[in-house]
Design a protein around this motif. Sequence first.
Motif, PDB file in Angstrom:
ATOM      1  N   ALA A  44      49.439  38.388  52.265  1.00 17.29           N
ATOM      2  CA  ALA A  44      49.014  37.340  51.314  1.00 17.29           C
ATOM      3  C   ALA A  44      47.728  38.527  50.222  1.00 17.29           C
ATOM      4  CB  ALA A  44      48.136  36.053  51.047  1.00 17.29           C
ATOM      5  N   ALA A  45      47.422  39.045  50.552  1.00 19.29           N
ATOM      6  CA  ALA A  45      46.393  39.966  49.291  1.00 19.29           C
ATOM      7  C   ALA A  45      47.517  41.410  49.029  1.00 19.29           C
ATOM      8  CB  ALA A  45      45.445  41.114  50.564  1.00 19.29           C
ATOM      9  N   ARG A  46      48.730  41.754  50.370  1.00 20.79           N
ATOM     10  CA  ARG A  46      48.962  42.597  49.937  1.00 20.79           C
ATOM     11  C   ARG A  46      50.054  42.460  48.971  1.00 20.79           C
ATOM     12  NH1 ARG A  46      49.714  44.472  55.515  1.00 20.79           N
ATOM     13  NH2 ARG A  46      47.580  46.513  55.675  1.00 20.79           N
ATOM     14  N   ASP A  47      50.402  41.066  48.771  1.00 18.47           N
ATOM     15  CA  ASP A  47      51.567  40.547  47.371  1.00 18.47           C
ATOM     16  C   ASP A  47      50.717  39.612  46.100  1.00 18.47           C
ATOM     17  OD1 ASP A  47      53.974  39.354  47.236  1.00 18.47           O
ATOM     18  OD2 ASP A  47      53.473  37.492  46.528  1.00 18.47           O
ATOM     19  N   ILE A  48      50.017  40.006  45.725  1.00 16.33           N
ATOM     20  CA  ILE A  48      49.115  39.815  45.525  1.00 16.33           C
ATOM     21  C   ILE A  48      48.725  40.938  44.542  1.00 16.33           C
ATOM     22  CG2 ILE A  48      46.643  39.411  43.749  1.00 16.33           C
ATOM     23  CD1 ILE A  48      46.556  37.144  45.543  1.00 16.33           C
ATOM     24  N   VAL A  49      48.356  42.250  45.241  1.00 18.70           N
ATOM     25  CA  VAL A  49      48.501  43.877  45.215  1.00 18.70           C
ATOM     26  C   VAL A  49      50.048  43.934  44.841  1.00 18.70           C
ATOM     27  CG1 VAL A  49      48.112  46.232  45.550  1.00 18.70           C
ATOM     28  CG2 VAL A  49      46.867  44.073  46.216  1.00 18.70           C
ATOM     29  N   THR A  50      51.151  44.153  44.826  1.00 16.55           N
ATOM     30  CA  THR A  50      52.067  44.258  44.419  1.00 16.55           C
ATOM     31  C   THR A  50      52.294  43.332  43.487  1.00 16.55           C
ATOM     32  OG1 THR A  50      52.821  44.638  46.756  1.00 16.55           O
ATOM     33  CG2 THR A  50      54.796  43.940  45.042  1.00 16.55           C
ATOM     34  N   ASP A  51      52.147  42.054  42.901  1.00 20.43           N
ATOM     35  CA  ASP A  51      51.979  41.470  41.623  1.00 20.43           C
ATOM     36  C   ASP A  51      51.435  41.696  40.458  1.00 20.43           C
ATOM     37  OD1 ASP A  51      53.946  39.181  42.574  1.00 20.43           O
ATOM     38  OD2 ASP A  51      52.340  38.279  43.373  1.00 20.43           O
ATOM     39  N   ASN A 149      40.882  32.721  55.284  1.00 22.58           N
ATOM     40  CA  ASN A 149      41.744  31.532  56.016  1.00 22.58           C
ATOM     41  C   ASN A 149      40.917  31.010  56.877  1.00 22.58           C
ATOM     42  OD1 ASN A 149      40.824  33.073  58.225  1.00 22.58           O
ATOM     43  ND2 ASN A 149      43.074  33.834  58.899  1.00 22.58           N
ATOM     44  N   ASN A 150      41.689  30.598  57.515  1.00 23.25           N
ATOM     45  CA  ASN A 150      40.934  29.099  58.881  1.00 23.25           C
ATOM     46  C   ASN A 150      40.104  29.963  59.708  1.00 23.25           C
ATOM     47  OD1 ASN A 150      42.043  27.255  57.165  1.00 23.25           O
ATOM     48  ND2 ASN A 150      43.947  27.015  59.321  1.00 23.25           N
ATOM     49  N   ARG A 151      39.787  31.042  59.466  1.00 23.68           N
ATOM     50  CA  ARG A 151      39.376  31.809  60.993  1.00 23.68           C
ATOM     51  C   ARG A 151      38.169  32.078  60.256  1.00 23.68           C
ATOM     52  NH1 ARG A 151      40.508  30.636  65.374  1.00 23.68           N
ATOM     53  NH2 ARG A 151      43.385  30.722  66.040  1.00 23.68           N
ATOM     54  N   ASN A 152      38.120  32.150  59.069  1.00 23.98           N
ATOM     55  CA  ASN A 152      36.786  32.976  57.920  1.00 23.98           C
ATOM     56  C   ASN A 152      37.092  34.501  58.101  1.00 23.98           C
ATOM     57  OD1 ASN A 152      35.377  30.556  57.606  1.00 23.98           O
ATOM     58  ND2 ASN A 152      34.491  30.681  59.604  1.00 23.98           N
ATOM     59  N   SER A 153      38.788  34.717  58.354  1.00 24.20           N
ATOM     60  CA  SER A 153      38.767  35.836  58.110  1.00 24.20           C
ATOM     61  C   SER A 153      39.132  36.142  56.257  1.00 24.20           C
ATOM     62  CB  SER A 153      40.151  36.628  58.680  1.00 24.20           C
ATOM     63  OG  SER A 153      39.878  36.433  60.289  1.00 24.20           O
ATOM     64  N   THR A 154      38.750  37.593  55.999  1.00 23.66           N
ATOM     65  CA  THR A 154      38.727  37.750  54.903  1.00 23.66           C
ATOM     66  C   THR A 154      39.699  38.714  54.464  1.00 23.66           C
ATOM     67  OG1 THR A 154      36.753  38.960  54.559  1.00 23.66           O
ATOM     68  CG2 THR A 154      36.594  36.543  54.200  1.00 23.66           C
ATOM     69  N   ALA A 155      40.449  38.718  52.877  1.00 23.26           N
ATOM     70  CA  ALA A 155      41.093  40.191  52.190  1.00 23.26           C
ATOM     71  C   ALA A 155      39.700  39.790  51.199  1.00 23.26           C
ATOM     72  CB  ALA A 155      42.449  39.740  52.402  1.00 23.26           C
ATOM     73  N   ARG A 156      39.393  41.227  50.800  1.00 27.25           N
ATOM     74  CA  ARG A 156      38.880  42.001  49.494  1.00 27.25           C
ATOM     75  C   ARG A 156      39.426  42.596  49.069  1.00 27.25           C
ATOM     76  NH1 ARG A 156      33.249  41.146  47.419  1.00 27.25           N
ATOM     77  NH2 ARG A 156      33.199  43.081  45.366  1.00 27.25           N
ATOM     78  N   ILE A 157      40.049  41.626  47.750  1.00 27.66           N
ATOM     79  CA  ILE A 157      41.113  42.904  46.947  1.00 27.66           C
ATOM     80  C   ILE A 157      40.542  43.187  45.587  1.00 27.66           C
ATOM     81  CG2 ILE A 157      43.331  43.166  44.944  1.00 27.66           C
ATOM     82  CD1 ILE A 157      43.884  40.373  46.781  1.00 27.66           C
ATOM     83  N   THR A 165      44.278  49.204  43.185  1.00 28.63           N
ATOM     84  CA  THR A 165      43.999  48.322  44.066  1.00 28.63           C
ATOM     85  C   THR A 165      43.533  49.042  45.351  1.00 28.63           C
ATOM     86  OG1 THR A 165      46.035  47.600  43.970  1.00 28.63           O
ATOM     87  CG2 THR A 165      44.947  46.427  42.636  1.00 28.63           C
ATOM     88  N   TYR A 166      42.684  48.572  45.409  1.00 24.66           N
ATOM     89  CA  TYR A 166      42.386  48.242  47.133  1.00 24.66           C
ATOM     90  C   TYR A 166      42.193  47.101  47.590  1.00 24.66           C
ATOM     91  CZ  TYR A 166      41.000  52.737  44.279  1.00 24.66           C
ATOM     92  OH  TYR A 166      40.588  54.069  44.044  1.00 24.66           O
ATOM     93  N   VAL A 167      42.769  47.289  49.114  1.00 24.94           N
ATOM     94  CA  VAL A 167      42.151  46.243  49.924  1.00 24.94           C
ATOM     95  C   VAL A 167      42.033  45.906  50.512  1.00 24.94           C
ATOM     96  CG1 VAL A 167      43.583  44.170  50.736  1.00 24.94           C
ATOM     97  CG2 VAL A 167      44.011  44.930  48.947  1.00 24.94           C
ATOM     98  N   THR A 168      40.387  45.481  51.509  1.00 27.41           N
ATOM     99  CA  THR A 168      39.709  45.527  52.988  1.00 27.41           C
ATOM    100  C   THR A 168      39.676  44.191  53.353  1.00 27.41           C
ATOM    101  OG1 THR A 168      38.000  45.104  51.703  1.00 27.41           O
ATOM    102  CG2 THR A 168      38.515  47.453  51.489  1.00 27.41           C
ATOM    103  N   PHE A 169      39.852  44.393  54.683  1.00 25.35           N
ATOM    104  CA  PHE A 169      40.144  43.150  55.540  1.00 25.35           C
ATOM    105  C   PHE A 169      38.452  42.939  56.697  1.00 25.35           C
ATOM    106  CE2 PHE A 169      43.933  44.419  54.993  1.00 25.35           C
ATOM    107  CZ  PHE A 169      45.165  43.480  53.877  1.00 25.35           C
ATOM    108  N   ALA A 170      37.962  41.550  56.652  1.00 29.55           N
ATOM    109  CA  ALA A 170      36.722  41.658  57.512  1.00 29.55           C
ATOM    110  C   ALA A 170      37.406  40.343  58.619  1.00 29.55           C
ATOM    111  CB  ALA A 170      35.950  40.584  57.189  1.00 29.55           C
ATOM    112  N   MET A 171      38.466  40.587  60.184  1.00 29.54           N
ATOM    113  CA  MET A 171      38.818  40.225  60.174  1.00 29.54           C
ATOM    114  C   MET A 171      38.199  39.335  62.104  1.00 29.54           C
ATOM    115  SD  MET A 171      41.989  39.355  58.966  1.00 29.54           S
ATOM    116  CE  MET A 171      43.202  39.853  57.980  1.00 29.54           C
ATOM    117  N   HIS A 172      38.862  37.886  62.042  1.00 31.69           N
ATOM    118  CA  HIS A 172      37.645  37.500  63.170  1.00 31.69           C
ATOM    119  C   HIS A 172      38.742  36.715  63.752  1.00 31.69           C
ATOM    120  CE1 HIS A 172      34.040  37.992  60.675  1.00 31.69           C
ATOM    121  NE2 HIS A 172      34.426  37.537  59.911  1.00 31.69           N
TER     122      HIS A 172
END
Length: 172
Positions: A44-51, A149-157, A165-172
């Motif tokens: 989802a995050a990468r698709d938004i960056v593509t858009d 997402n449901n697991r409280n993982s985040t993607a910050r664009i 654009t830069y995307v950083t992820f915090a995965m749980h």
Amino acid sequence: MSRKKKNGFSIVELIIVLAIIGIIASIGAFAWQRYVENTNLRTAARDIVTDFNTMKRRAVSEYAAIGASQVTPTYTMVFSISGNHYVMNKTYNDGTGNITEVIGDKQLAEQFGHGIEFQSFGGGGSTYSIGFTARGIMNPAGGFIVLVNNRNSTARITFNATGKTYVTFAMH
């Protein structure tokens, strides 16, 4: 007395093996579900960056085709927390008034799986609008969009005025 050699497995051995396979499969199922949800968030995050890049490219190429002598169209992306979607628009003046064409309307749940939603925007509020000028500059000059997402993982664009654009992820 002669003894015959037994071939095969006893029922107890078979039940033990099936129990071990069941335990391993249940552990693997939870890990697989977490993997799928985090992969959907990344997608989802990468698709938004593509858009972002597509809208910037359209704004610049249309300006190059039309030239500065005419009024060039305005390209915008409008994000909504409450609707959990974003719309890509092209607005231009046909001489009688402004006309808005919808280039794309993406629902996050339909596009990337349930549980992915917008959490916050750089300017606060429940909606966020980003414009793309004919020179490829983004307006506002900088900001961010956070997905969760449901697991409280985040993607910050994070983006700046030039469209980087830069995307950083915090995965749980």
